[in-house]
Design a protein around this motif. Structure first.
Motif, PDB file in Angstrom:
ATOM      1  N   ASN A  17     136.857  14.995  35.457  1.00 55.59           N
ATOM      2  CA  ASN A  17     137.213  14.319  34.203  1.00 55.59           C
ATOM      3  C   ASN A  17     137.615  15.338  33.133  1.00 55.59           C
ATOM      4  OD1 ASN A  17     136.640  11.865  35.370  1.00 55.59           O
ATOM      5  ND2 ASN A  17     134.594  11.703  34.474  1.00 55.59           N
ATOM      6  N   SER A  18     136.841  16.411  33.027  1.00 56.79           N
ATOM      7  CA  SER A  18     137.150  17.440  32.028  1.00 56.79           C
ATOM      8  C   SER A  18     138.507  18.079  32.296  1.00 56.79           C
ATOM      9  CB  SER A  18     136.092  18.555  32.051  1.00 56.79           C
ATOM     10  OG  SER A  18     134.839  18.053  31.733  1.00 56.79           O
ATOM     11  N   GLU A  38     131.583  24.918  37.567  1.00 51.68           N
ATOM     12  CA  GLU A  38     130.329  25.677  37.576  1.00 51.68           C
ATOM     13  C   GLU A  38     130.360  26.809  38.594  1.00 51.68           C
ATOM     14  OE1 GLU A  38     127.280  25.723  35.834  1.00 51.68           O
ATOM     15  OE2 GLU A  38     128.579  24.618  34.462  1.00 51.68           O
ATOM     16  N   SER A  73     132.558  18.497  40.581  1.00 52.77           N
ATOM     17  CA  SER A  73     131.807  17.273  40.327  1.00 52.77           C
ATOM     18  C   SER A  73     132.750  16.266  39.657  1.00 52.77           C
ATOM     19  CB  SER A  73     130.623  17.566  39.406  1.00 52.77           C
ATOM     20  OG  SER A  73     131.099  17.911  38.124  1.00 52.77           O
ATOM     21  N   LYS A  74     132.315  15.027  39.586  1.00 52.05           N
ATOM     22  CA  LYS A  74     133.120  13.998  38.905  1.00 52.05           C
ATOM     23  C   LYS A  74     133.329  14.381  37.433  1.00 52.05           C
ATOM     24  CE  LYS A  74     133.715  10.615  42.026  1.00 52.05           C
ATOM     25  NZ  LYS A  74     132.679   9.863  42.693  1.00 52.05           N
ATOM     26  N   ASN A  75     132.277  14.899  36.792  1.00 49.34           N
ATOM     27  CA  ASN A  75     132.402  15.310  35.388  1.00 49.34           C
ATOM     28  C   ASN A  75     133.416  16.431  35.222  1.00 49.34           C
ATOM     29  OD1 ASN A  75     130.607  13.463  34.403  1.00 49.34           O
ATOM     30  ND2 ASN A  75     128.870  14.883  34.333  1.00 49.34           N
ATOM     31  N   GLU A  76     133.405  17.362  36.162  1.00 46.14           N
ATOM     32  CA  GLU A  76     134.360  18.472  36.087  1.00 46.14           C
ATOM     33  C   GLU A  76     135.787  17.963  36.271  1.00 46.14           C
ATOM     34  OE1 GLU A  76     131.565  22.192  37.540  1.00 46.14           O
ATOM     35  OE2 GLU A  76     132.561  20.994  39.071  1.00 46.14           O
TER      36      GLU A  76
END
Ligand code: SF4
Length: 106
Positions: A33-34, A87, A28-31
């Protein structure tokens, strides 16, 4: 011991089949970024070129097919981004076929 991911157990450190042979690990985009924050790498470095914006993004694999973030040390495997792993990795094994692979290596 709580098993969150196969790579976290002693058996899994010797196996890591999920990290060697997983076809596509979607991010995902959040992943992303992390992972950029954790690794200090630009996402181009760890994104599979097969991943296109409209199809999602996928983890890069090495020439041998292993995950870009899989480390190997004298036959023992580890995830170099364990705390920020996607995830899909946290949830492995998530279906009977994946569980079968795990069971066959125990
Ligand atoms: S990110 Fe970590 S847990 Fe996920 S496939 Fe790669 S090495 Fe395995």
């Amino acid at each position: 011991m709580v098993v969150e991911n196969n790579i976290s157990t002693e058996i899994c450190k010797k196996c890591a089949d999920c990290c060697k042979n997983y076809p596509l690990v979607e991010l995902s985009k959040n992943e992303i970024n992390s992972l950029e924050l954790l690794t200090r790498l630009h996402f181009d470095t760890f994104i599979n070129s097969k991943g296109k914006a409209d199809e999602g993004y996928f983890l890069q694999f090495k020439e041998n097919g292993y995950c870009f973030f899989l480390n190997e040390n004298n036959g023992s495997y580890s995830c170099s981004i364990y705390e920020a792993r996607p995830e899909i990795c946290k949830n492995y094994p998530s279906n009977p076929k994946q569980q079968e692979v795990c069971n066959s290596n125990r």
